[in-house]
Design an enzyme around this catalytic site. Structure first.
Site, PDB file in Angstrom:
ATOM      1  N   ASP A  87      -0.093  -7.919   1.054  1.00  0.00           N
ATOM      2  CA  ASP A  87       0.524  -6.125   1.219  1.00  0.00           C
ATOM      3  C   ASP A  87       1.813  -6.135   1.360  1.00  0.00           C
ATOM      4  O   ASP A  87       2.406  -5.489   2.071  1.00  0.00           O
ATOM      5  CB  ASP A  87      -0.163  -5.649   2.349  1.00  0.00           C
ATOM      6  CG  ASP A  87       0.051  -4.311   2.494  1.00  0.00           C
ATOM      7  OD1 ASP A  87      -0.084  -3.426   1.391  1.00  0.00           O
ATOM      8  OD2 ASP A  87       0.677  -3.570   3.335  1.00  0.00           O
TER       9      ASP A  87
ATOM     10  N   SER B 207       4.164   1.929   8.310  1.00  0.00           N
ATOM     11  CA  SER B 207       3.559   0.999   7.270  1.00  0.00           C
ATOM     12  C   SER B 207       4.727   0.469   6.330  1.00  0.00           C
ATOM     13  O   SER B 207       6.036   0.979   6.386  1.00  0.00           O
ATOM     14  CB  SER B 207       2.882   1.958   6.283  1.00  0.00           C
ATOM     15  OG  SER B 207       1.452   2.247   6.813  1.00  0.00           O
TER      16      SER B 207
ATOM     17  N   HIS C 258       0.858  -1.191   0.023  1.00  0.00           N
ATOM     18  CA  HIS C 258      -0.107  -0.219  -0.018  1.00  0.00           C
ATOM     19  C   HIS C 258       0.731   0.981  -0.075  1.00  0.00           C
ATOM     20  O   HIS C 258       0.298   2.321  -0.440  1.00  0.00           O
ATOM     21  CB  HIS C 258      -0.871   0.074   1.222  1.00  0.00           C
ATOM     22  CG  HIS C 258      -0.420   0.317   2.407  1.00  0.00           C
ATOM     23  ND1 HIS C 258       0.077  -0.950   3.346  1.00  0.00           N
ATOM     24  CD2 HIS C 258      -0.209   1.375   3.200  1.00  0.00           C
ATOM     25  CE1 HIS C 258       0.624  -0.415   4.560  1.00  0.00           C
ATOM     26  NE2 HIS C 258       0.215   1.005   4.488  1.00  0.00           N
TER      27      HIS C 258
END
Length: 441
Positions: free
Chosen positions: A304, A380, A258
């Site tokens: 991801d 992230s 992402h």
């Protein structure tokens, strides 16, 4: 299957030297004034003024975008502004014997931070360039010909405040070869650098510096972790260098898919390693080493993950390490996350219990309930390490954002064991790149 690496270094080509130190210390003994880094009497030049932006409106724009989005987004702290600046033509050069010196300043009125991005970049041999903020309390450089690359692109690190100065020293005979055209500048609308030295960043008070006691024994692993900035200087994520089964120190870097979605072209990404506080408490400003540019190797939204390869491997004396990994489907005993929340200096987070399998936002993940520290935007892509210090996944997101930030203990990270086979192609799995001989280890 588990794979644990000792640190192996081999000799690289001259491109290995393509690293730039960023000094984040605002206690520099010598303030950089009009005479600049090279202490020259420059001709007066007008400062390029970028009009102030409505920061409240930018924050609302981001908030509205996040509320409408159906996918997890990386941490955003700046807004990209298109510019058209041919720096060598704008500088009033100072000629001294066979060397020329130039200085050019840009002011982003009202910005909390600034970075500049070049879409036509080439430094002739013997050139030195520095980029610094007001008074030089954050300095990036020397930037040399080692940063030249086939794409002719390059971007600075994020500097605190509204002032960016570019200063160059280059041989007179090759001045016409200098290429430095900027097409983008990032206007920071969130404060990511606190004004006080003792409180360097703006991540939550419950975050734990990686040099605190919780980080004891994680010296190698912290040397694999980097803060990433996208090519427009708007977004931040985390990630880590990761070894392959050939022990060749090929500079693979694991982060989140992402992040890739919003970061755009990996050739423009920037990676800063070793940006941590030198003390546990209080937090202190830190230097870091920045590398520019990478190439996408594989990514897959099913877990991801995103794997890129840095354009230049870290040199032997960099201290940067490559992490090992564990692709066992069975859960680890505990999990440790090393990351850069809110683009702050490096932090460490721990879950003392075994993770469980879970689906989060369409991806197969490890689910943690952490006991020490938390994560935030900017975390992230950060590595999840097992009790043997091997990567088992990378941070994806949280499901308790409604709680006070220090109570947000529920974490999800894409599973490395599933990323191994991924979507079944070279471009959607890790195995092709991390186990090229197909050893099955």
């Amino acid at each position: 299957m588990r794979f644990l690496f000792s640190i192996l270094f081999i000799t690289f080509s001259i491109l290995s030297n393509a690293q730039v130190k960023t000094n984040f210390n605002n206690n520099n003994n010598k303030i950089i004034g009009h005479a600049g880094k090279f202490l020259k009497v420059y001709n007066e030049t007008d400062t390029n003024q970028i009009p102030s932006k409505n920061i409240s409106a930018l924050l609302k724009e981001e908030k509205d975008s996040l509320e409408k989005s159906t996918v997890i987004k990386p941490f955003q702290f700046a807004k990209a502004i298109s510019i058209d600046l041919n720096i060598p033509k704008l500088m009033k050069w100072l000629y001294i014997a066979d060397t020329v010196f130039g200085k050019y300043t840009i002011k982003l009125n009202g910005a909390f931070s600034a970075s500049i991005n070049f879409d036509n970049f080439y430094l002739p041999q013997g050139t030195e360039m520095y980029i610094y903020n007001e008074n030089g309390n954050m300095i990036m450089g020397p930037i040399t010909e080692n940063e030249n690359n086939p794409n002719k692109v390059w971007g600075s690190w994020v500097h605190k405040g509204e002032i960016l100065t570019i200063e160059i020293k280059t041989p007179k005979q090759t001045l016409t070869q200098l290429l430095l055209h900027a097409n983008n500048i990032a206007y920071g609308y969130k404060e990511i650098y606190n004004s006080q030295v003792a409180h360097f960043g703006v991540s939550a008070a419950c975050e734990i510096n990686v040099l605190c006691p919780l980080g004891n024994g994680w010296e190698n692993e912290r040397n694999s972790v980097s803060l990433m900035i996208d090519g427009t200087g708007q977004y931040a994520c985390s990630g880590a260098m990761i070894m392959n089964t050939c022990n060749t120190n090929r500079p693979f870097f694991l982060t989140a898919n992402h992040c890739f979605v919003d970061f755009g072209n990996p050739a423009l990404w920037r990676f800063t390693f070793q940006a941590w506080s030198v003390t546990c408490d209080p937090s202190q400003n830190s230097d870091g080493v920045t590398y520019n540019g990478s190439t996408l190797r594989a990514n897959w939204n099913g877990s991801d993950f995103c794997l890129v390869e840095l354009n230049n491997p870290p040199p032997v004396n960099s201290g940067i390490c490559y992490a090992g990994w564990n692709r066992d489907v069975n859960p680890s005993q505990n999990t440790t996350i090393i990351h850069h929340p809110a683009a702050d200096i490096m932090k460490i987070t721990r879950d003392n219990d075994a993770p469980i399998h879970a689906n989060f936002s369409g991806a197969q993940c490890w689910h943690l309930t952490v006991d020490n520290g938390i994560t935030e935007g900017g975390s992230s892509g950060a590595p999840y390490f097992d009790q043997n210090h091997r990567i088992i996944g990378q941070h994806y997101g949280i499901d308790d954002a409604n709680l006070a930030i220090c109570n947000q203990v529920s974490k999800y990270g894409g599973r490395f064991d599933l990323s191994w086979a991924g979507g079944g192609t070279d471009a959607t799995r890790l195995s092709t790149w991390l186990d090229p001989p197909n050893s099955g280890v």
